[in-house]
Scaffold this motif. Sequence first.
Motif, short mmCIF file in Angstrom:
data_model
loop_
_atom_site.label_atom_id
_atom_site.label_comp_id
_atom_site.label_asym_id
_atom_site.label_seq_id
_atom_site.Cartn_x
_atom_site.Cartn_y
_atom_site.Cartn_z
N SER A 12 -42.45 -21.79 20.44
CA SER A 12 -41.10 -22.29 20.71
C SER A 12 -41.07 -23.79 20.99
N ALA A 13 -42.24 -24.42 21.24
CA ALA A 13 -42.27 -25.85 21.53
C ALA A 13 -41.73 -26.70 20.39
N PRO A 14 -42.14 -26.50 19.11
CA PRO A 14 -41.57 -27.31 18.02
C PRO A 14 -40.06 -27.14 17.89
N SER A 15 -39.55 -25.96 18.20
CA SER A 15 -38.11 -25.74 18.10
C SER A 15 -37.35 -26.62 19.06
N VAL A 16 -37.90 -26.83 20.26
CA VAL A 16 -37.23 -27.70 21.23
C VAL A 16 -37.13 -29.12 20.69
N ARG A 17 -38.23 -29.60 20.08
CA ARG A 17 -38.21 -30.96 19.51
C ARG A 17 -37.22 -31.05 18.35
N ASN A 18 -37.13 -30.02 17.54
CA ASN A 18 -36.19 -30.02 16.42
C ASN A 18 -34.75 -30.06 16.91
N TYR A 19 -34.48 -29.30 17.99
CA TYR A 19 -33.12 -29.32 18.54
C TYR A 19 -32.76 -30.72 19.02
N ALA A 20 -33.70 -31.41 19.70
CA ALA A 20 -33.44 -32.76 20.18
C ALA A 20 -33.20 -33.71 19.02
N THR A 21 -34.01 -33.58 17.97
CA THR A 21 -33.84 -34.43 16.78
C THR A 21 -32.51 -34.14 16.11
N LEU A 22 -32.15 -32.90 16.02
CA LEU A 22 -30.88 -32.52 15.41
C LEU A 22 -29.70 -33.12 16.18
N ARG A 23 -29.78 -33.10 17.50
CA ARG A 23 -28.72 -33.66 18.32
C ARG A 23 -28.63 -35.18 18.13
N GLU A 24 -29.78 -35.84 18.03
CA GLU A 24 -29.78 -37.29 17.81
C GLU A 24 -29.17 -37.65 16.46
N ILE A 25 -29.51 -36.89 15.44
CA ILE A 25 -28.95 -37.15 14.11
C ILE A 25 -27.44 -36.94 14.12
N GLU A 26 -26.98 -35.91 14.79
CA GLU A 26 -25.55 -35.63 14.86
C GLU A 26 -24.79 -36.76 15.57
N ASN A 27 -25.35 -37.27 16.67
CA ASN A 27 -24.71 -38.38 17.37
C ASN A 27 -24.69 -39.65 16.52
N ARG A 28 -25.80 -39.88 15.83
CA ARG A 28 -25.87 -41.04 14.95
C ARG A 28 -24.84 -40.94 13.82
N LEU A 29 -24.68 -39.76 13.29
CA LEU A 29 -23.73 -39.53 12.21
C LEU A 29 -22.30 -39.78 12.68
N LYS A 30 -21.97 -39.32 13.86
CA LYS A 30 -20.63 -39.56 14.41
C LYS A 30 -20.39 -41.05 14.63
N SER A 31 -21.40 -41.75 15.12
CA SER A 31 -21.26 -43.18 15.35
C SER A 31 -20.99 -43.94 14.05
N ILE A 32 -21.71 -43.59 13.00
CA ILE A 32 -21.52 -44.27 11.71
C ILE A 32 -20.14 -43.96 11.14
N LYS A 33 -19.67 -42.75 11.30
CA LYS A 33 -18.33 -42.40 10.81
C LYS A 33 -17.25 -43.19 11.55
N ASN A 34 -17.43 -43.40 12.85
CA ASN A 34 -16.47 -44.21 13.60
C ASN A 34 -16.48 -45.66 13.12
N ILE A 35 -17.68 -46.18 12.85
CA ILE A 35 -17.78 -47.55 12.34
C ILE A 35 -17.12 -47.66 10.98
N GLU A 36 -17.29 -46.65 10.15
CA GLU A 36 -16.67 -46.67 8.82
C GLU A 36 -15.14 -46.71 8.93
N LYS A 37 -14.59 -45.98 9.88
CA LYS A 37 -13.14 -46.00 10.08
C LYS A 37 -12.67 -47.41 10.48
N ILE A 38 -13.45 -48.08 11.34
CA ILE A 38 -13.08 -49.42 11.79
C ILE A 38 -13.13 -50.41 10.63
N THR A 39 -14.21 -50.38 9.85
CA THR A 39 -14.35 -51.32 8.74
C THR A 39 -13.28 -51.09 7.67
N LYS A 40 -12.94 -49.85 7.41
CA LYS A 40 -11.88 -49.57 6.44
C LYS A 40 -10.53 -50.09 6.94
N THR A 41 -10.27 -49.92 8.23
CA THR A 41 -9.02 -50.44 8.79
C THR A 41 -8.98 -51.95 8.72
#
Length: 294
Positions: A12-41
């Motif tokens: 189960s140890a690798p799964s914990v690391r994958n969950y953390a990585t998945l959460r980081e990618i999701e937060n990064r993706l949301k941040s980039i989408k917000n930046i894209e909205k600003i630049t388009k505006t």
Amino acid sequence: MFRLAAAQAVRSAPSVRNYATLREIENRLKSIKNIEKITKTMKIVASTRLNKAQRAMQSARVFNKSETEFNENAEPKIVKEEGEEAKPEKTLLIVVSSDKGLCGSIHSQISKSARKRTAELDNNVDIVTIGDKVKAQLLRTHNEHLKLSFSGVGKGEPTFDEVALICDEISKLGHFENVEILYNKFVSGVSFEPSKFSVFAADAIENAPGINKYELENEEVPQTLSEFSLANSLLTAMAEGYASEISARRNAMDNASKNAGDMINNYSILYNRTRQAVITNELVDIITGASSLE
């Protein structure tokens, strides 16, 4: 039972690391989408303001055209007396920029042109900056030549009242035989180029070879023409620079939006792959655990 629990903990140890990585990618993706909205505006805002800036620029060009025709007919030149070659007059260099950024290399290009022109004049110049961006760049290299600066420009189309106030402050620096205005000339919606206007003093206009083509009512006309030429050229330079800045900002925000879109696609693929890996690991753990219990 102890061995079984230890084996499950290791799996189960690798799964914990994958969950953390998945959460980081999701937060990064949301941040980039917000930046894209600003630049388009910002791109939409710049596109809307560009039409108005171009109209102001065309109006300023009409007034500057008459001044260009006057200089071509009168041919004013700086007249030097004997012995003045060793001690040339100082040139007043007015560098036009603005206070706003996020518009590509438009400010660095005009600063580079100002440094080059200063070197051509053997550093025998006094510099006046219009805009905080060019002031900050020239302070690092030509602090001793900077005599006056203006801020609070670039928020809207320049007006003659604003330019007249700037010219009044510039006139307090003293008399200059030659005044040059450096600015970004609007070429097209995707390009600009550093250019300059030359403004002649009253003596040069009065001693111009072709001044006899015009009827001068009194002796104050050359001085009036010189002051109006400075204000007119500065208005045209600021209007050209403003249109160039808005166009450059629109292009910069368009490129930023495209880059953000590419990053969103890449991170979406990475997110889906990571999520699939997490699900696969969980299934492996469930199947392995069920097999070990049999």
